[in-house]
Design a protein around this motif. Sequence first.
Motif, PDB file in Angstrom:
ATOM      1  N   ALA A  19       0.799  -1.228   0.000  1.00  0.00           N
ATOM      2  CA  ALA A  19       0.000   0.000   0.000  1.00  0.00           C
ATOM      3  C   ALA A  19       0.822   1.264   0.000  1.00  0.00           C
ATOM      4  CB  ALA A  19      -0.926  -0.005   1.211  1.00  0.00           C
ATOM      5  N   GLY A  20       2.131   1.181  -0.010  1.00  0.00           N
ATOM      6  CA  GLY A  20       2.940   2.393   0.076  1.00  0.00           C
ATOM      7  C   GLY A  20       2.784   3.031   1.429  1.00  0.00           C
ATOM      8  N   LEU A  21       2.775   4.361   1.439  1.00  0.00           N
ATOM      9  CA  LEU A  21       2.746   5.061   2.713  1.00  0.00           C
ATOM     10  C   LEU A  21       1.519   5.953   2.845  1.00  0.00           C
ATOM     11  CD1 LEU A  21       6.503   6.024   2.784  1.00  0.00           C
ATOM     12  CD2 LEU A  21       5.384   4.153   3.966  1.00  0.00           C
ATOM     13  N   THR A 136       7.976  -5.706  13.542  1.00  0.00           N
ATOM     14  CA  THR A 136       8.256  -6.237  12.214  1.00  0.00           C
ATOM     15  C   THR A 136       9.750  -6.412  11.982  1.00  0.00           C
ATOM     16  OG1 THR A 136       6.332  -4.968  11.434  1.00  0.00           O
ATOM     17  CG2 THR A 136       7.794  -5.889   9.761  1.00  0.00           C
ATOM     18  N   PRO A 137      10.170  -7.563  11.415  1.00  0.00           N
ATOM     19  CA  PRO A 137      11.575  -7.703  11.032  1.00  0.00           C
ATOM     20  C   PRO A 137      11.962  -6.672   9.984  1.00  0.00           C
ATOM     21  CG  PRO A 137      10.448  -9.820  10.955  1.00  0.00           C
ATOM     22  CD  PRO A 137       9.395  -8.776  11.125  1.00  0.00           C
ATOM     23  N   GLN A 138      13.228  -6.331   9.954  1.00  0.00           N
ATOM     24  CA  GLN A 138      13.723  -5.421   8.925  1.00  0.00           C
ATOM     25  C   GLN A 138      14.057  -6.189   7.651  1.00  0.00           C
ATOM     26  OE1 GLN A 138      15.854  -1.745   9.946  1.00  0.00           O
ATOM     27  NE2 GLN A 138      16.589  -2.840  11.739  1.00  0.00           N
ATOM     28  N   LEU A 139      14.100  -5.446   6.566  1.00  0.00           N
ATOM     29  CA  LEU A 139      14.448  -5.994   5.261  1.00  0.00           C
ATOM     30  C   LEU A 139      15.814  -5.455   4.868  1.00  0.00           C
ATOM     31  CD1 LEU A 139      13.526  -7.560   2.719  1.00  0.00           C
ATOM     32  CD2 LEU A 139      12.320  -5.493   1.986  1.00  0.00           C
ATOM     33  N   PHE A 140      16.738  -6.349   4.493  1.00  0.00           N
ATOM     34  CA  PHE A 140      18.056  -5.961   4.018  1.00  0.00           C
ATOM     35  C   PHE A 140      18.007  -5.874   2.496  1.00  0.00           C
ATOM     36  CE2 PHE A 140      20.625  -8.262   7.648  1.00  0.00           C
ATOM     37  CZ  PHE A 140      19.904  -7.541   8.592  1.00  0.00           C
ATOM     38  N   VAL A 141      18.367  -4.709   1.958  1.00  0.00           N
ATOM     39  CA  VAL A 141      18.354  -4.555   0.498  1.00  0.00           C
ATOM     40  C   VAL A 141      19.658  -3.930   0.026  1.00  0.00           C
ATOM     41  CG1 VAL A 141      15.830  -4.316   0.419  1.00  0.00           C
ATOM     42  CG2 VAL A 141      17.262  -2.263   0.554  1.00  0.00           C
ATOM     43  N   MET A 215      18.988  -1.157   5.505  1.00  0.00           N
ATOM     44  CA  MET A 215      18.008  -1.984   6.208  1.00  0.00           C
ATOM     45  C   MET A 215      16.927  -1.069   6.764  1.00  0.00           C
ATOM     46  SD  MET A 215      19.598  -3.100   9.945  1.00  0.00           S
ATOM     47  CE  MET A 215      20.958  -4.063   9.328  1.00  0.00           C
ATOM     48  N   ASN A 216      15.679  -1.516   6.626  1.00  0.00           N
ATOM     49  CA  ASN A 216      14.559  -0.749   7.153  1.00  0.00           C
ATOM     50  C   ASN A 216      13.365  -1.686   7.276  1.00  0.00           C
ATOM     51  OD1 ASN A 216      12.991   1.354   8.097  1.00  0.00           O
ATOM     52  ND2 ASN A 216      13.255   2.657   6.302  1.00  0.00           N
ATOM     53  N   SER A 217      12.320  -1.229   7.955  1.00  0.00           N
ATOM     54  CA  SER A 217      11.088  -1.997   8.004  1.00  0.00           C
ATOM     55  C   SER A 217      10.511  -2.070   6.591  1.00  0.00           C
ATOM     56  CB  SER A 217      10.093  -1.360   8.974  1.00  0.00           C
ATOM     57  OG  SER A 217       9.816  -0.027   8.608  1.00  0.00           O
ATOM     58  N   PRO A 218       9.750  -3.106   6.275  1.00  0.00           N
ATOM     59  CA  PRO A 218       9.334  -3.317   4.886  1.00  0.00           C
ATOM     60  C   PRO A 218       8.483  -2.233   4.229  1.00  0.00           C
ATOM     61  CG  PRO A 218       9.170  -5.363   6.097  1.00  0.00           C
ATOM     62  CD  PRO A 218       9.473  -4.287   7.108  1.00  0.00           C
ATOM     63  N   PRO A 219       7.545  -1.534   4.922  1.00  0.00           N
ATOM     64  CA  PRO A 219       6.646  -0.645   4.180  1.00  0.00           C
ATOM     65  C   PRO A 219       7.299   0.334   3.208  1.00  0.00           C
ATOM     66  CG  PRO A 219       5.774  -0.959   6.368  1.00  0.00           C
ATOM     67  CD  PRO A 219       7.121  -1.662   6.336  1.00  0.00           C
ATOM     68  N   PRO A 220       8.420   1.001   3.551  1.00  0.00           N
ATOM     69  CA  PRO A 220       9.005   1.910   2.555  1.00  0.00           C
ATOM     70  C   PRO A 220       9.729   1.207   1.414  1.00  0.00           C
ATOM     71  CG  PRO A 220       9.657   2.503   4.805  1.00  0.00           C
ATOM     72  CD  PRO A 220       9.091   1.125   4.854  1.00  0.00           C
ATOM     73  N   LEU A 221       9.923  -0.127   1.513  1.00  0.00           N
ATOM     74  CA  LEU A 221      10.791  -0.826   0.570  1.00  0.00           C
ATOM     75  C   LEU A 221      10.083  -1.834  -0.325  1.00  0.00           C
ATOM     76  CD1 LEU A 221      13.841  -1.554   2.935  1.00  0.00           C
ATOM     77  CD2 LEU A 221      13.680   0.207   1.174  1.00  0.00           C
ATOM     78  N   VAL A 230      15.396  -2.162  -6.080  1.00  0.00           N
ATOM     79  CA  VAL A 230      16.370  -2.625  -5.097  1.00  0.00           C
ATOM     80  C   VAL A 230      16.294  -4.147  -5.053  1.00  0.00           C
ATOM     81  CG1 VAL A 230      16.228  -0.518  -3.705  1.00  0.00           C
ATOM     82  CG2 VAL A 230      14.806  -2.497  -3.106  1.00  0.00           C
ATOM     83  N   ARG A 231      17.358  -4.767  -4.582  1.00  0.00           N
ATOM     84  CA  ARG A 231      17.405  -6.227  -4.512  1.00  0.00           C
ATOM     85  C   ARG A 231      17.367  -6.667  -3.047  1.00  0.00           C
ATOM     86  NH1 ARG A 231      22.413  -7.525  -6.733  1.00  0.00           N
ATOM     87  NH2 ARG A 231      21.451  -7.366  -8.799  1.00  0.00           N
ATOM     88  N   PRO A 232      16.414  -7.501  -2.677  1.00  0.00           N
ATOM     89  CA  PRO A 232      16.368  -7.969  -1.289  1.00  0.00           C
ATOM     90  C   PRO A 232      17.388  -9.081  -1.041  1.00  0.00           C
ATOM     91  CG  PRO A 232      14.605  -8.993  -2.541  1.00  0.00           C
ATOM     92  CD  PRO A 232      15.308  -8.036  -3.491  1.00  0.00           C
ATOM     93  N   LEU A 233      18.028  -9.026   0.112  1.00  0.00           N
ATOM     94  CA  LEU A 233      18.947 -10.094   0.506  1.00  0.00           C
ATOM     95  C   LEU A 233      18.289 -11.058   1.477  1.00  0.00           C
ATOM     96  CD1 LEU A 233      22.255  -8.067   1.088  1.00  0.00           C
ATOM     97  CD2 LEU A 233      21.551  -9.331  -0.973  1.00  0.00           C
ATOM     98  N   CYS A 234      17.618 -10.500   2.503  1.00  0.00           N
ATOM     99  CA  CYS A 234      16.960 -11.329   3.505  1.00  0.00           C
ATOM    100  C   CYS A 234      16.180 -10.422   4.435  1.00  0.00           C
ATOM    101  CB  CYS A 234      17.974 -12.163   4.304  1.00  0.00           C
ATOM    102  SG  CYS A 234      19.077 -11.183   5.352  1.00  0.00           S
ATOM    103  N   VAL A 235      15.416 -11.035   5.332  1.00  0.00           N
ATOM    104  CA  VAL A 235      14.823 -10.301   6.444  1.00  0.00           C
ATOM    105  C   VAL A 235      15.657 -10.581   7.683  1.00  0.00           C
ATOM    106  CG1 VAL A 235      12.489 -10.219   5.516  1.00  0.00           C
ATOM    107  CG2 VAL A 235      13.176 -12.174   6.923  1.00  0.00           C
ATOM    108  N   SER A 236      15.508  -9.739   8.704  1.00  0.00           N
ATOM    109  CA  SER A 236      16.417  -9.779   9.846  1.00  0.00           C
ATOM    110  C   SER A 236      16.043 -10.793  10.919  1.00  0.00           C
ATOM    111  CB  SER A 236      16.498  -8.387  10.492  1.00  0.00           C
ATOM    112  OG  SER A 236      15.235  -8.028  11.049  1.00  0.00           O
TER     113      SER A 236
END
Length: 336
Positions: A19-21, A136-141, A215-221, A230-236
């Motif tokens: 949903a974006g922000l 929420t876990p963070q997303l590494f990108v 790394m950030n929470s998923p909603p902005p990414l 961006v390329r995701p590597l993993c979640v935290s």
Amino acid sequence: MTGFNGNGAGRRGVLAGAAGLAAVAWSGARPAIAQGKFPSRPISIVVPIPAGGGTDYAARLIAEPMAQILGQPVVVENRPGGNDVIGLMHVARSQPDGHTLLMGYCGTMAGRAAIGGTGSVSTTEDFVPIGQVSDTPQLFVVHPSVPAKTLPEFIAHAKANPGKLSYASAGNGSMHHLGTELLKSRAGIDMLHVPYRGTGETISDLIAGRIQFYMNSPPPLVALVRDGRVRPLCVSSNERHPGLPEIPSLTEAGGLRDLPLNVWFALYAPKAVPAEVRAQLSKAMETALAEEGLRRRAFEAGSLVRFEGPEAVSARLAREISGWKEIARAANIRAD
């Protein structure tokens, strides 16, 4: 250093349709909670950062449903500046009647507090929690120009290029900063820290390739991941994020475990707010966050709604401040 935060649990979800922000629409008004004089006018939720980040998202997620429950408008008010201190100070010094609230981000409430980065405001002494919104876990990108598709590949690339890669944060003591420093320590890599004033500015430079890791929470990414920018590597977390099932967990991706990197947001009031007003706000928030449509929309944006009451939020804040103080000492991190 393990154990002062939690991790997400895995189940099948969706990435598409994030949903974006934007503000989340309320799909079904609930009866107003019985009330006396409160609220007697519109309620403000102060966000101490610019619009467009996870804190702003969390505030807008609950604003309209709480307005329906409480019977007064709930307005999101962005007051950025001074590494969040301007917004914090505004709420701390406001009339403690429940009409001015703070959406607190763990990186500010715990991380910056751990390094003395909240000026004359104390996140533990000047505010009382109303309740937790999400956990929420963070997303590494990484930027697509980085020749790594997995966390081990990225770590190998960083080791081969010490000090040549950069990572973004929202400033000293933010979750992006402390979290990446913890990752650097665990993985034995060296990257350059580049602080930014807001998520929007960070995203622009990430897309442009001026920074390589974030790394950030998923909603902005999630929209950027979906579009391939961006390329995701993993979640935290140790397990996969249920809303991002195709992205590996930290354990799967790189053999690391128990990084205390979950991002949480909680609603706060000034310290002297009356107990009955605090209880009313907490009940309204819990009711709003139980609505299935809201939970589903947040989930599709990558945010895991998880209400916790005031006592649990207070205990978590104290625990995380203590834990991040250790990380800050080890990495020689001081307030800006």
